[in-house]
Enzyme design. Structure first.
Site, short mmCIF file in Angstrom:
data_model
loop_
_atom_site.label_atom_id
_atom_site.label_comp_id
_atom_site.label_asym_id
_atom_site.label_seq_id
_atom_site.Cartn_x
_atom_site.Cartn_y
_atom_site.Cartn_z
CE1 TYR A 285 -3.63 2.54 0.44
CE2 TYR A 285 -2.46 3.28 2.40
CZ TYR A 285 -3.45 3.46 1.46
OH TYR A 285 -4.24 4.57 1.52
CD GLU B 246 -9.61 11.23 0.46
OE1 GLU B 246 -9.64 12.20 1.26
OE2 GLU B 246 -8.71 10.37 0.45
CG ASN C 164 -6.75 3.01 7.50
OD1 ASN C 164 -5.66 2.51 7.76
ND2 ASN C 164 -6.94 4.32 7.47
CG HIS D 204 -8.01 4.52 -1.57
ND1 HIS D 204 -8.06 5.79 -1.02
CD2 HIS D 204 -6.96 3.91 -0.98
CE1 HIS D 204 -7.09 5.93 -0.13
NE2 HIS D 204 -6.40 4.80 -0.10
CB CYS E 169 -5.52 12.82 8.10
SG CYS E 169 -5.34 11.21 8.90
CG ASP F 124 -5.04 12.61 -1.47
OD1 ASP F 124 -5.03 11.68 -0.64
OD2 ASP F 124 -4.19 13.51 -1.46
CD GLU G 107 -9.93 6.25 7.14
OE1 GLU G 107 -9.95 5.16 7.76
OE2 GLU G 107 -8.89 6.72 6.63
#
Length: 301
Positions: free
Chosen positions: A48, A118, A213, A116, A126, A91, A191
């Site tokens: 990752y 988001e 995660n 990925h 974050c 991002d 997340e």
């Protein structure tokens, strides 16, 4: 020798096949090519590449300051160092639909296996910080459709990340995830979940692979691989673990040198020269080119 012996497409196909078999895949976060080689040597399933880690290495906070070009370039050096699939943090895609499509193509060109995207607004935060804001579900679906249109290799894995759990609640996050899958996402990354039952709720609601995660010092409990597998999770990432371990050791070593005037007190904690050479495959290079033989004769440590 010389890094990966498989093509980017082969790595992407292998990633998809592994996702399909139902077992949990472990993807530790690499902060450079050498750490990716260590991940591969230890027998993990993939690598990752975290936006937070790449930002930190540039001395920047994880608030969307890096460019797509910077991420693709640095990820390329990591992905070509092993035969493992590499999943990269994209991002918000760095712009509108055309920018997102271009990001996907630049990631494909870099040899990356998947990424990925988001659903935060720009500049993003974050995922475990307060104050996150989301784009509308419709706007995120546009991002995903743009990524699908930009993709040239159908084996490239497109993962949709939602930060909605902390902003809009669990039910809204599930609804968003369903819409993202309908728009073409191959996998969902949820997340900042706070309990095992929340992972189970996503598993019950979706029939695509799920990513968890396990980052330290965040909102999510650090669940074991065995627990995650029982919950039906397909991929677990440990995004900043190696960087934190390395920086913790580096900080302690520098403090020792500053205190005592020598690194002698921390030598036993260091990776030896012979171990580094083993990881880098010096023997393979020497076998390929006899002129490189004898590199350990003077100092095997």
């Amino acid at each position: 020798m010389l890094g990966s012996s498989s093509t980017a497409h082969q790595q992407r196909v292998a990633f998809r096949e592994a996702l399909a078999d139902g077992r949990l895949l472990q993807f530790p976060g690499a902060f450079n090519a050498l750490s990716a080689m260590l991940i591969a040597e230890q027998g993990f399933d993939g690598v990752y590449v975290s936006g937070a880690v790449l930002s930190a290495e540039l001395g920047l906070p994880d608030v969307g300051l890096m460019t797509a070009t910077e991420v693709a370039g640095r990820a390329a050096t990591i992905t070509r160092s092993t035969d493992l699939p590499t999943l990269v943090d994209a991002d918000t895609g760095w712009g509108g639909p055309a920018n997102v499509a271009r990001t996907i193509r630049s990631f494909e060109d870099a040899g990356i296996s998947g990424c990925h995207l988001e659903d935060q607004v720009e500049p993003k935060r974050c995922g475990h910080l307060e104050g996150k804001e989301l784009v509308s579900t419709a706007d995120m679906c546009t991002r995903i459709r743009a990524a699908v249109r930009g993709r040239r290799d159908d084996a490239f894995v497109l993962c949709a990340r939602t930060d909605a759990r902390a902003v809009e609640g669990l039910d809204a996050a599930i609804d968003r995830a369903k819409a993202y899958v309908d728009s073409g996402a191959d996998m969902v990354f949820v997340e900042a979940l706070t309990e095992e039952r929340e992972y189970a709720a996503f598993r019950d609601a979706l029939d695509v692979p799920l990513l968890a995660n396990m980052t330290e010092f965040g909102k999510s409990p650090l669940l074991s691989a065995q627990t995650l597998e029982k919950l039906g999770i397909n991929v677990v990432i440990y995004p900043v673990t190696l960087l934190r371990l390395a920086m913790g050791a580096a900080e302690a070593g520098l403090a020792e040198i500053r205190r005592s005037g020598s690194q002698q007190g921390v030598v036993e904690r260091m990776q030896t020269r012979s171990r580094l050479y083993e990881l880098l495959g010096y023997d393979e290079y020497a076998a390929f080119d006899a002129r490189l033989a004898g590199y350990l004769e003077e100092d095997p440590s």
